[in-house]
Design an enzyme around this catalytic site. Sequence first.
Site, PDB file in Angstrom:
ATOM      1  N   GLU A 174     -19.156 -69.082   4.935  1.00  0.00           N
ATOM      2  CA  GLU A 174     -20.221 -68.108   5.594  1.00  0.00           C
ATOM      3  C   GLU A 174     -21.629 -68.399   5.421  1.00  0.00           C
ATOM      4  O   GLU A 174     -22.607 -68.407   6.266  1.00  0.00           O
ATOM      5  CB  GLU A 174     -19.957 -66.690   5.060  1.00  0.00           C
ATOM      6  CG  GLU A 174     -18.677 -66.180   5.305  1.00  0.00           C
ATOM      7  CD  GLU A 174     -18.050 -66.271   6.654  1.00  0.00           C
ATOM      8  OE1 GLU A 174     -18.771 -66.371   7.406  1.00  0.00           O
ATOM      9  OE2 GLU A 174     -16.668 -66.496   6.907  1.00  0.00           O
TER      10      GLU A 174
ATOM     11  N   HIS B 153     -22.802 -71.164   8.044  1.00  0.00           N
ATOM     12  CA  HIS B 153     -23.134 -70.371   9.396  1.00  0.00           C
ATOM     13  C   HIS B 153     -24.557 -70.113   9.218  1.00  0.00           C
ATOM     14  O   HIS B 153     -25.119 -70.148  10.639  1.00  0.00           O
ATOM     15  CB  HIS B 153     -22.195 -69.028   9.405  1.00  0.00           C
ATOM     16  CG  HIS B 153     -20.778 -69.407  10.084  1.00  0.00           C
ATOM     17  ND1 HIS B 153     -20.610 -69.939  11.350  1.00  0.00           N
ATOM     18  CD2 HIS B 153     -19.576 -69.118   9.505  1.00  0.00           C
ATOM     19  CE1 HIS B 153     -19.212 -69.931  11.660  1.00  0.00           C
ATOM     20  NE2 HIS B 153     -18.608 -69.508  10.523  1.00  0.00           N
TER      21      HIS B 153
END
Length: 263
Positions: free
Chosen positions: A225, A228
Amino acid sequence: MEIIIRRLSQRLSPSPFINLCKTPIIRSHHKPILNYYNNLYQLITIIRPFSSSTARTPSRWLSGFGTRKKITNLPRIVQAGDPVLHQPARDVSVEEIGSDRVQKIIDDMVQVMRRRPGVGLAAPQIGIPLKIIVLEDIKEYIAQAPEEENIAQDRRPFDLLVILNPKLKKKSNKSAFFFEGCLSVDGYRALVERYLEVEVNGLDRDGKPIKVDACGWQARILQHECDHLDGTLYVDKMVKRTFRTVENVDLPLVNGCPKQGVR
C-alpha cells in the site's frame, strides 16, 4: 455487462433453444427476414460476464472471499494505466485531516475495500492522489486459505488500520518471496520480494500519531500500500517470469525463478 435483446422464431431457427451469447449476422439484402426478425425482439436478458476473480477461491492476496459484491454510489477502483496510479501522491495537510472531504474519502476507502473484498487499499486506487491507506485482515478471509499457506506467510488477523502520510522503514534485511496481486491489476499474480519486518509511522484519521510494527503478511500489505503512494505497482517489483493469471497461480514456476518462502 451487455444487454442482448432477442427472440428467435421457428422460421429463423429450427432449434427451440435461444442463443443468448452471440448476435447473429443479418445480411442487409434479406430485408423481409430482417424486418420480421426485428419485430420479434421482445426478450431482454442480462448476462453477467465471467470474471477471473471468481473463477477460484482467491486467498493469496488482496482478495478476501473472492466474490465481488456490487458497489453502489462508491468510487470505482482505477486500473493500471490510469496516471493517478503512476505518480506520487501528496501528503494530507493537518488542516485537511478533520475536513468532511477527507473523512468521506476514508469512509469510502474502507467500504470499497470491504465490499470488494480486499485487505488493503490506497487512496490513489480510487483516483485520489493523497497519502492515505487502509488495511484489515479478518479471520473469515484467512480461513479461505490452506492452514499451511497461512503459516508459511505468517498471516494473522488484525483490526482496521487507517494511516495518513505513512512513512515506512524496514526493521531487518530478512525477506520473502510470495505471490502478490492488486485490485488495480485485476486478475493477475506474480512473485514479489518483501521485507519480513517493517515499521510504519503516520497519523490516524483524527490526526493523532500512530506507529505500527508489523511482520509477515501484515508487513507485506503495508509495503504494497505504501508503494501505491509512491506511484509504484507490484508489477514494477515483480519477478517478471512469474507473472500469470489468477487461474494459473498454482502452476509450477519456470526454471530460474526464486522459490516461494523466506530467503
